[in-house]
Design a protein around this motif. Structure first.
Motif, mmCIF file in Angstrom:
data_model
loop_
_atom_site.group_PDB
_atom_site.id
_atom_site.type_symbol
_atom_site.label_atom_id
_atom_site.label_comp_id
_atom_site.label_asym_id
_atom_site.label_seq_id
_atom_site.Cartn_x
_atom_site.Cartn_y
_atom_site.Cartn_z
ATOM 1 N N VAL A 55 2.917 -20.322 20.813
ATOM 2 C CA VAL A 55 1.697 -19.739 20.251
ATOM 3 C C VAL A 55 0.887 -20.811 19.529
ATOM 4 O O VAL A 55 -0.334 -20.902 19.676
ATOM 5 C CB VAL A 55 2.042 -18.578 19.293
ATOM 6 C CG1 VAL A 55 0.793 -18.109 18.545
ATOM 7 C CG2 VAL A 55 2.657 -17.418 20.068
ATOM 8 N N VAL A 56 1.562 -21.653 18.762
ATOM 9 C CA VAL A 56 0.868 -22.719 18.024
ATOM 10 C C VAL A 56 0.219 -23.694 18.994
ATOM 11 O O VAL A 56 -0.937 -24.097 18.815
ATOM 12 C CB VAL A 56 1.844 -23.456 17.087
ATOM 13 C CG1 VAL A 56 1.128 -24.601 16.375
ATOM 14 C CG2 VAL A 56 2.426 -22.488 16.070
ATOM 15 N N LEU A 57 0.943 -24.064 20.054
ATOM 16 C CA LEU A 57 0.369 -24.986 21.036
ATOM 17 C C LEU A 57 -0.821 -24.344 21.747
ATOM 18 O O LEU A 57 -1.815 -25.018 22.027
ATOM 19 C CB LEU A 57 1.431 -25.414 22.053
ATOM 20 C CG LEU A 57 2.528 -26.339 21.509
ATOM 21 C CD1 LEU A 57 3.528 -26.666 22.599
ATOM 22 C CD2 LEU A 57 1.931 -27.621 20.942
ATOM 23 N N SER A 58 -0.744 -23.064 22.029
ATOM 24 C CA SER A 58 -1.877 -22.373 22.668
ATOM 25 C C SER A 58 -3.104 -22.403 21.760
ATOM 26 O O SER A 58 -4.233 -22.583 22.224
ATOM 27 C CB SER A 58 -1.500 -20.920 22.990
ATOM 28 O OG SER A 58 -0.478 -20.876 23.960
ATOM 29 N N ARG A 59 -2.866 -22.242 20.461
ATOM 30 C CA ARG A 59 -3.988 -22.315 19.519
ATOM 31 C C ARG A 59 -4.563 -23.727 19.470
ATOM 32 O O ARG A 59 -5.775 -23.909 19.338
ATOM 33 C CB ARG A 59 -3.519 -21.883 18.129
ATOM 34 C CG ARG A 59 -3.248 -20.386 18.027
ATOM 35 C CD ARG A 59 -2.562 -20.020 16.712
ATOM 36 N NE ARG A 59 -2.410 -18.566 16.600
ATOM 37 C CZ ARG A 59 -1.657 -17.956 15.704
ATOM 38 N NH1 ARG A 59 -0.991 -18.676 14.812
ATOM 39 N NH2 ARG A 59 -1.561 -16.641 15.676
ATOM 40 N N LEU A 60 -3.686 -24.718 19.573
ATOM 41 C CA LEU A 60 -4.155 -26.101 19.588
ATOM 42 C C LEU A 60 -5.001 -26.364 20.826
ATOM 43 O O LEU A 60 -6.070 -26.979 20.746
ATOM 44 C CB LEU A 60 -2.968 -27.059 19.537
ATOM 45 C CG LEU A 60 -3.293 -28.554 19.617
ATOM 46 C CD1 LEU A 60 -4.232 -28.967 18.493
ATOM 47 C CD2 LEU A 60 -2.007 -29.386 19.590
ATOM 48 N N TRP A 61 -4.532 -25.913 21.999
ATOM 49 C CA TRP A 61 -5.323 -26.100 23.223
ATOM 50 C C TRP A 61 -6.662 -25.376 23.091
ATOM 51 O O TRP A 61 -7.694 -25.873 23.575
ATOM 52 C CB TRP A 61 -4.591 -25.583 24.446
ATOM 53 C CG TRP A 61 -3.204 -26.089 24.695
ATOM 54 C CD1 TRP A 61 -2.213 -25.432 25.358
ATOM 55 C CD2 TRP A 61 -2.630 -27.360 24.325
ATOM 56 N NE1 TRP A 61 -1.064 -26.194 25.408
ATOM 57 C CE2 TRP A 61 -1.302 -27.385 24.792
ATOM 58 C CE3 TRP A 61 -3.119 -28.464 23.628
ATOM 59 C CZ2 TRP A 61 -0.455 -28.475 24.593
ATOM 60 C CZ3 TRP A 61 -2.269 -29.551 23.415
ATOM 61 C CH2 TRP A 61 -0.975 -29.559 23.891
ATOM 62 N N GLY A 62 -6.644 -24.213 22.420
ATOM 63 C CA GLY A 62 -7.901 -23.497 22.213
ATOM 64 C C GLY A 62 -8.871 -24.277 21.341
ATOM 65 O O GLY A 62 -10.075 -24.310 21.603
ATOM 66 N N TRP A 63 -8.345 -24.919 20.301
ATOM 67 C CA TRP A 63 -9.204 -25.732 19.440
ATOM 68 C C TRP A 63 -9.798 -26.887 20.231
ATOM 69 O O TRP A 63 -10.994 -27.203 20.090
ATOM 70 C CB TRP A 63 -8.389 -26.254 18.260
ATOM 71 C CG TRP A 63 -9.208 -26.917 17.183
ATOM 72 C CD1 TRP A 63 -9.666 -26.342 16.037
ATOM 73 C CD2 TRP A 63 -9.678 -28.276 17.167
ATOM 74 N NE1 TRP A 63 -10.408 -27.258 15.304
ATOM 75 C CE2 TRP A 63 -10.425 -28.455 15.977
ATOM 76 C CE3 TRP A 63 -9.557 -29.350 18.035
ATOM 77 C CZ2 TRP A 63 -11.027 -29.653 15.635
ATOM 78 C CZ3 TRP A 63 -10.165 -30.560 17.707
ATOM 79 C CH2 TRP A 63 -10.889 -30.709 16.521
ATOM 80 N N LEU A 64 -8.991 -27.538 21.053
ATOM 81 C CA LEU A 64 -9.490 -28.656 21.851
ATOM 82 C C LEU A 64 -10.514 -28.188 22.879
ATOM 83 O O LEU A 64 -11.475 -28.900 23.182
ATOM 84 C CB LEU A 64 -8.313 -29.352 22.554
ATOM 85 C CG LEU A 64 -7.313 -30.058 21.627
ATOM 86 C CD1 LEU A 64 -6.123 -30.563 22.423
ATOM 87 C CD2 LEU A 64 -7.972 -31.200 20.870
ATOM 88 N N ARG A 65 -10.319 -26.991 23.406
ATOM 89 C CA ARG A 65 -11.296 -26.439 24.355
ATOM 90 C C ARG A 65 -12.642 -26.194 23.682
ATOM 91 O O ARG A 65 -13.706 -26.443 24.271
ATOM 92 C CB ARG A 65 -10.756 -25.124 24.930
ATOM 93 C CG ARG A 65 -11.681 -24.464 25.968
ATOM 94 C CD ARG A 65 -11.270 -23.029 26.211
ATOM 95 N NE ARG A 65 -11.404 -22.226 25.007
ATOM 96 C CZ ARG A 65 -10.438 -21.471 24.485
ATOM 97 N NH1 ARG A 65 -9.239 -21.437 25.035
ATOM 98 N NH2 ARG A 65 -10.660 -20.765 23.379
#
Length: 510
Positions: free
Chosen positions: A184-194
């Motif tokens: 979940v944390v990594l998904s949020r990180l990818w979302g921030w980068l997107r």
């Protein structure tokens, strides 16, 4: 409007803190109430706790949903996201001779725009000592200086555990909401980068598998899970010794070789004070050819020549007629020179050679110095001895130092080729001694209860060292007491490593 919203956000945060405190307090007294009450009294406390927990969960969900969202979730928002300062390693002041390679990296990273690919990846590969990391640092620093509003971040990738930990650390630094699930944390990180394009991530020193010939331990496909999705618009730079296995990830690869003779001579003249005036090209060429024009070996040789105040010709006379391409002779001369003034310098390298090649915490060495042999322990306890010793090792490119001493975040690193050289100088008794000392050190530093969430980060940062000592420990010793102490430490460390991996796997499964 902005002030009103900020006031609202502040009130919301205070409400969240209050609800969280009340809920936590209620949960904490439940066991006490259960021992001293029953019936209506216990039911009342349980009911209140449940209502507070529900309210806390509701407000947390909705508040975090707004806080973690992007500008797309708040169309009227004009606030820029927080972008931390870069965490790039230092660029050697002697870095030179790589303008062509830097140009190629820039070309390949911009080529993705022409193909319409949001995520652009370049792999820099080559043998140890070719200067892959320094080339990546040079490019990344140019990127960071050109645009301070976008993220530029360095990710050591020597192991899966270490890479995962650094990505989770980045998510925390960006202020993304924590979660018990790493996915979940990594998904949020990818979302921030997107949502915040233009970033650069450097995955440094992706390691090969056990025999050193194949792709990374999990393969490029294993690395893929730790890369931003291909919908994220930014650039990724990967450094590795691995040549093959990258075709499905990217077609943009750059093999880094030794310096050309012209650039190698320029490097040596820059590195050796005074060489520009009184050293002939023939002498520099002879040294460069003998060292394969590899930057690490040229740097080590240049540091020795300058510190000793000798000529290039004198240095060449100290090398065997046919120096092997591993460059160990340059390391030997430097280690022997430093050890004359700081006898424990080589012992520090011996210890580090049994740990992971990067991120050896100085705090762990100092706090648990009781497990070290007397000589190294006494050296660490004296700043007048230890700091000059470390400085000499750094000056000769045998040790790297990162972090901030004021914050207690200083770490040491030893290049894989230097580690290999130090191991080659040890006899069987030395291998037994220092491999077992490394086991005891990591066991002493590893948190006793790794399943507790508050120590998860500390455990993850020590995992590469735990893996290294578990794999490399040697037992051929007649000293039963030392062997027994090391065995007990190893058993305890194995238990803590298993608990850490079990907790991590549970988090990823959620």
């Amino acid at each position: 409007m902005g002030a009103s919203r900020n006031n609202g956000d502040g009130s919301g945060k205070r409400l969240l803190v209050g609800l969280y405190t009340a809920t936590t307090g209620s949960v904490a007294v439940l066991p006490i109430v259960a021992d001293h009450a029953n019936g209506p009294a216990l039911w009342a406390v349980v009911s209140v706790t449940g209502l507070l927990g529900a309210a806390s969960a509701f407000f947390t969900r909705h508040s975090l949903g707004r806080g973690a969202g992007s500008s797309a979730e708040e169309p009227g928002s004009t606030e820029s996201p927080y972008v931390p300062p870069h965490n790039l390693p230092s660029l050697s002041r002697y870095f030179t001779g790589r303008d062509t390679e830097l140009g190629r990296v820039r070309e390949m990273l911009t080529d993705g725009d022409q193909q319409g690919a949001p995520r652009r990846i370049v792999v820099i590969h080559g043998m140890g000592g070719a200067g892959k990391t320094q080339l990546a640092v040079a490019h990344a620093r140019t990127h960071a200086q050109a645009d301070t509003t976008t993220l530029t971040w360095w990710l050591p990738a020597t192991s899966t555990e270490r890479l995962r930990d650094r990505l989770l650390e980045l998510a925390a630094i960006l202020g993304l909401p924590a979660h018990e699930s790493e996915y979940v944390v990594l998904s949020r990180l990818w979302g921030w980068l997107r949502d915040n394009p233009g970033w650069l991530l450097v995955y440094d020193n992706v390691q090969p598998d056990g025999d050193g010939a194949g792709p990374p331990a999990d393969g490029p496909h294993g690395l893929e899970q730790f890369l931003p999705s291909d919908q994220c618009r930014g650039t990724i730079l990967i450094t590795t010794r691995v040549r093959q296995g990258w075709a499905e990830l990217t077609e943009h690869r750059l093999e880094l070789l030794g310096l050309s003779p012209t650039r190698g001579r320029a490097f040596l003249r820059l590195r050796i004070d005074g060489a520009a005036e009184d050293t002939e090209d023939a002498s520099l060429d002879a040294l460069g050819r003998q060292l394969g024009w590899l930057p690490l070996d040229l740097e080590t040789a240049g540091a020795y020549i300058e510190r000793e105040g000798i000529s290039v010709e004198d240095y060449l006379a100290q090398l065997p007629e046919h120096t092997s391409t591993n460059g160990f002779e340059t390391f030997r001369l430097s280690v022997e020179r430093i050890s004359r003034e700081a006898p424990e310098a080589e012992n520090l390298l011996r210890l580090c050679s049994y740990l992971a090649s990067e991120d050896v915490p100085h705090s762990a060495l100092y706090e648990h110095r009781a497990v070290l042999p007397d000589g190294l322990r006494r050296a660490m306890e004296s700043e007048r001895v230890f700091h000059p010793m470390v400085r000499e090792l750094v000056e000769h490119s045998l040790l790297t130092v990162s972090g901030d001493q004021r914050r207690g975040s200083v770490t040491f690193g030893v290049h894989p080729r230097v580690r290999q050289f130090i191991r080659s100088r040890m006899d069987q008794d030395d291998r037994v001694l220092w491999s077992q000392v490394a086991v005891r050190l990591v066991e002493a530093a590893f948190p006793a209860w790794p399943e507790q969430p508050e120590v998860r980060s500390a455990c993850e940062r020590l995992m590469p060292h735990a893996d290294a000592v578990i794999t490399e420990v040697s037992w051929a010793s007649d000293d039963r007491v030392a062997r027994g102490t090391a065995r007990r430490a190893l058993i305890e460390l194995l238990h803590r490593v298993a608990s850490t991996r079990s907790s991590a796997a549970t988090g990823r499964a959620r």
